[in-house]
Motif scaffolding. Structure first.
Motif, PDB file in Angstrom:
ATOM      1  N   UNK B 181       0.849  -1.193   0.000  1.00 38.98           N
ATOM      2  CA  UNK B 181       0.000   0.000   0.000  1.00 38.98           C
ATOM      3  C   UNK B 181       0.876   1.231   0.000  1.00 38.98           C
ATOM      4  N   UNK B 182       0.306   2.333  -0.423  1.00 37.20           N
ATOM      5  CA  UNK B 182       1.092   3.554  -0.385  1.00 37.20           C
ATOM      6  C   UNK B 182       0.611   4.509   0.677  1.00 37.20           C
ATOM      7  N   UNK B 183      -0.647   4.407   1.032  1.00 37.31           N
ATOM      8  CA  UNK B 183      -1.168   5.283   2.074  1.00 37.31           C
ATOM      9  C   UNK B 183      -2.432   4.655   2.645  1.00 37.31           C
ATOM     10  N   UNK B 184      -2.952   5.271   3.695  1.00 41.41           N
ATOM     11  CA  UNK B 184      -4.226   4.821   4.242  1.00 41.41           C
ATOM     12  C   UNK B 184      -4.203   3.458   4.893  1.00 41.41           C
ATOM     13  N   UNK B 332       3.256   8.259   3.901  1.00 44.01           N
ATOM     14  CA  UNK B 332       2.398   9.117   4.713  1.00 44.01           C
ATOM     15  C   UNK B 332       2.162   8.387   6.037  1.00 44.01           C
ATOM     16  N   UNK B 333       2.413   9.046   7.161  1.00 45.55           N
ATOM     17  CA  UNK B 333       2.165   8.394   8.446  1.00 45.55           C
ATOM     18  C   UNK B 333       0.679   8.045   8.564  1.00 45.55           C
ATOM     19  N   UNK B 334       0.342   6.914   9.176  1.00 42.08           N
ATOM     20  CA  UNK B 334      -1.081   6.608   9.337  1.00 42.08           C
ATOM     21  C   UNK B 334      -1.716   7.528  10.373  1.00 42.08           C
ATOM     22  N   UNK B 335      -3.029   7.453  10.450  1.00 50.20           N
ATOM     23  CA  UNK B 335      -3.804   8.132  11.492  1.00 50.20           C
ATOM     24  C   UNK B 335      -3.250   7.895  12.875  1.00 50.20           C
TER      25      UNK B 335
END
Lengths: 352, 534
Positions: B181-184, B332-335
């Motif tokens: 995955x790249x994000x999310x 991108x850092x996760x939530x």
């Protein structure tokens, strides 16, 4: 004898001086110290020495702030706070919902939501027919961008193999900060075929909106942090972000040298349609009230536009005499969509 | 009235005016005093350990601005925790990455935060090995690295993901890449058995861990490891030292699908003192000025995303795998919630289990407050509810042994397994013991080494955690014999307390690749730090 006289004169002079000073002090407007929560994007404006000087000298106000996201501030600890200065009327409605009407509320500044990107990304968008330039101002077709976001297209697919990952727009957390919130409203309207989303149409839109936002991962809580990261971390880290028009105008006015070095690469793009972010001041007590009046000062309003990029009521379209000397700022914006009602926005916030 | 008269009046008038001015001046001065009185112009900064290398620049900054700067170095997670609690006593924070400010600043105290430098988190791999594995040509993915680890061709050192930003960032990068995955990232993703299997395998390649990036680099320089995950600037620093010693250099590898960049934000913590805010801004402005930014760049930190200033091109040596023109696309850092969950899983499940050999001083001198503090510290570590607050929970399969000693061995206690109940029981057993007798750390450490021999040390991260409050009898040969018999070097981490002799402990630490922690002021804190290294 002479010494005594001299001593006496000295005493009188000193007493006189003390009297004069304290009299002067009394005649000066008493200093009102106001403190409140401020959206990060307005820090530069409030900390502007000229703005502070007018506040102090004309109104006797010393303004202090704690930074908070527009929506975060509504639920934050309000003890000792005289005002809230979020960047949307949604925050006001949120406040009314939780605490009832504030003592007073006034829209003081306006700025549209824009996209910031880098030259190479904009070039790719142009080639894809998503972005176009008219009279030196760049516009981006929101409908086509939304399609790319929904498809999960990669940067490589739109001609940018240098960038890793899928096409996405970095925003602030829509549940905590305004620029992200406004951008989610804009996306929702676009997904709704350009119509303002209503309570009835929301259920169809929401899953699609959620899917777009799921891909964003960790979101900054402050627009100013996101913007400075965008400037600092380069195209690889932040290819495309949502922000306020005011941010670049302010940056260029405050950092002319840095702006010279980055302006070849940094691009401001107006989404079509876009939304207005209305910065509304909520006065919570008398001091907040006085602060509102002071910020409506004509000189302060002028400074707000020229140095910080906030269009005021009069500057909704900047007047000919006071244009900002920055490439790519639109005189007026015609394609504007309305923010859905608070009820709809609350539903969106809760589900993103 | 004659001329003289006029002149006299004039003189008097002038004198009076001068005196009034003087008086006004004094009044003004007095008016200023209360504000300046307690502002000793000191700025206390809570900072990540990677900034230790900037001490020269910070000293120059203090001189230039007239603000005394006190740096207090802690891990990123600790900085986050401090912020959550209000960061009392600190005027500024300077963690490795802004994510820790965003997660920690629940009280909205931080303002003016600005990135001071940009530091990619990368792999530094011994050049010959990198070449052999084909990592010096073309792009390298996290899966490529995993393959090398699984084939037993490479192991590496990395800071603990739950204690230090470089470890956390690298770990999140691995997760994304292994998920494809790249994000999310979602909570569901983290439960994916395939992902869990892969991340276990990846982290099995961790040879040594640490709570601090800077210390990891030091350790790397002293011992002989294949590779380390660290900030680009610390790899460059290691290379400079390796070059000086004529040793093999490290080749920098940027995994393209799991890369992260630390943005080193310096933010003001607002406790309502105007003078401090001014001082802070002066310090920050100094650090961000063009000239100083170039000095910072000269330490191997990037000051722009692409490219490098003409005067520093030599620092970023392309022969070491560094290409400053390459566009770095970080993950991108996760939530926040997902990030916390991911960190918890690292600590309790994914990381290689620890083999903790506690050697605890129960000699007579510990009686009273020493004993109390020691038992409190053990409660913080062994009772899992407490441990969870600092991400120090036991990992799956973790082994905990406690050797309570005086001048001999008092008792050896062992937790039955890694469960909360067993660990609590171990604590209760320790709690019952009363201190008495003399001190011999060597006998205890030797026993620890002997006990470790009963385990497959490749499957664990073993550590001797030795706490003592006095000078020991010097029975070093006893320890050396046990050490010679051991298959693997086990680091001895020591905690000093009371009148402990640091020289004996320092010697043990240096010989075994461990570290000495000062527990005199806060024993619990010292134990927590040590646990963060394992």
């Amino acid at each position: 004898m002479k010494k005594k006289v001299l001593g006496l004169i000295l005493l009188i002079v000193v007493m006189g001086a003390i009297g004069t000073v304290s009299l002067l002090k009394q005649n000066m407007p008493k200093e009102i110290r106001v403190k409140g929560y401020l959206g990060g994007e307005k820090i530069g404006f409030l900390e502007d020495a000229e703005v502070q000087e007018i506040l102090e000298e004309k109104y006797g106000i010393a303004a202090d702030y704690a930074r908070a996201g527009s929506l975060d501030m509504v639920t934050a600890d309000l003890t000792g706070m005289d005002y809230l200065f979020p960047s949307s009327s949604t925050a006001l409605e949120y406040y009314q919902d939780l605490h009832g009407d504030p003592r007073r509320s006034e829209i003081l500044l306006n700025t549209p939501i824009v996209l910031y990107t880098h030259k190479m990304v904009l070039d790719a968008f142009q080639k894809q027919g998503i972005a176009e330039e008219r009279e030196g101002v760049w516009y981006l077709d929101m409908e086509k961008l939304t399609e790319l976001l929904e498809e999960g297209a990669t940067w490589e697919e739109i001609g940018l193999p240098e960038l890793y990952g899928t096409v996405s727009v970095d925003t602030t957390d829509p549940s905590r900060s305004n620029s992200g919130n406004m951008f989610s409203a804009l996306l929702a309207n676009v997904l709704n075929g350009g119509e303002v989303v209503t309570v009835q149409s929301l259920p169809d839109i929401l899953p699609r909106l959620q899917k777009i936002f799921e891909n964003l991962g960790y979101m900054e809580t402050s627009s100013s942090d996101l913007f400075s990261q965008f400037l600092r971390m380069g195209v690889g880290a932040k290819p495309l972000i949502a922000g306020y028009e005011s941010q670049l105008i302010e940056y260029a006015a405050e950092n002319p040298e840095e702006w010279e070095t980055v302006k070849g690469d940094i691009r401001m793009v107006y989404p079509t349609p876009t939304v207005w972010s209305s910065h509304v001041l909520l006065a919570l007590d008398e001091k907040g009230d006085a602060f509102t009046d002071a910020l409506m000062d004509e000189e302060i309003q002028e400074l707000a536009w020229e140095k910080h990029g906030f269009r005021t009521a009069e500057y909704l379209a900047p007047s000919g005499t006071k244009t900002v000397t920055l490439v790519g700022v639109a005189d007026s914006l015609t394609q504007i969509t309305q923010i859905p009602t608070y009820e709809v926005m609350r539903e969106i916030i809760e589900n993103l | 009235m004659g001329n003289t008269g006029k002149r006299k009046t004039l003189k008097k008038g002038l004198a009076a005016a001068a005196l009034s001015l003087l008086a006004v001046f004094f009044l003004w001065v007095f008016d200023q005093i209360p504000e300046k009185e307690d502002a000793g112009r000191v700025l206390k900064i809570l900072s990540g350990s990677e900034n230790q290398e900037l001490e020269g620049i910070i000293e120059a900054c203090a001189e230039e601005t007239g603000v005394e700067i006190q740096m207090d170095y802690q891990g990123s997670v600790d900085i986050m925790r401090q912020l959550q609690e209000g960061a009392e006593g600190y005027d500024a924070v300077w963690p490795a990455s802004s994510i820790w400010i965003s997660l920690g600043d629940e009280q909205h105290l931080v303002k003016h935060n600005q990135s001071i430098s940009l530091n990619p988190v990368v792999f530094g791999i011994r050049e010959s090995l990198a070449r052999k594995l084909g990592f010096t040509e073309g792009e390298v993915s996290v899966e490529d690295l995993l393959r090398a680890i699984q084939e037993g061709k490479m192991s590496f050192c990395m800071t603990s993901a739950t204690q230090s930003n470089s470890g956390a960032s690298a770990y999140i990068g691995f997760l994304y890449a292994l998920l494809g995955k790249q994000e999310g990232m979602t909570a569901q993703d983290l439960q994916d058995p395939k992902l869990q299997e892969k991340i276990h395998a990846f982290l099995d390649g961790v040879e040594r861990s640490s709570g601090s990036s800077d210390w990891l680099k030091e350790l790397f320089l002293e011992e002989d490891y294949d590779a380390m995950v660290n900030y680009e600037c610390l790899i460059l620093d290691a290379n400079r030292q390796l070059a000086e010693e004529g040793k093999e250099l490290l080749y920098v590898v940027y995994p393209y699908d799991g890369l992260s960049i630390a943005d080193s934000p310096l933010g003001y913590v607002d406790h309502g003192e105007e003078q401090k805010e001014e001082d802070f801004l002066a310090v920050q402005e100094y650090l961000l000025s063009g000239e100083v930014q170039k000095e910072i760049e000269a330490t191997g930190r990037r000051i722009q995303a692409n490219g490098v200033s003409a005067e520093n091109t030599e620092i970023f040596n392309p022969d070491w795998g560094i290409d400053t023109d390459q566009i770095l696309s970080p993950i991108q850092m996760p939530d926040a919630d997902i990030l916390m969950e991911a960190l918890n899983l690292y600590q309790t499940n994914f990381k290689k289990p620890s083999l903790n050999l506690y050697c605890l001083d129960f000699s007579g001198s510990m009686e009273g407050s020493g004993e109390e503090q020691l038992k409190e510290a053990m409660a913080q570590i062994l009772i899992q509810e407490n441990a969870a607050e600092n991400f120090l929970q036991a990992s799956a399969g973790e082994v905990n042994l406690a050797i309570l000693f005086d001048d001999g061995i008092k008792v050896i206690l062992r937790a039955a397994d890694d469960s909360d109940e067993s660990l609590k029981k171990l604590y209760e057993q320790i709690e019952e013991i009363e201190p008495s007798g003399g001190t011999d750390i060597y006998d205890a450490a030797a026993r620890a080494y002997e006990l470790a021999a009963g385990y497959d040390l490749d499957a664990y991260t073993p550590a001797v955690i030795l706490m003592t409050d006095g000078k020991s009898e010097y029975h070093k040969t006893r320890f050396e014999r046990a050490r010679e018999k051991s298959e693997k070097e086990i680091p001895v981490f020591s905690i000093t307390f009371g009148s402990a002799d640091p020289s004996q402990l320092q010697e043990l630490a240096e010989e075994t690749g461990g570290r000495v922690f000062d527990g005199t002021e806060d024993l619990t804190e010292a134990f927590r730090s040590v646990k963060g290294y394992n």
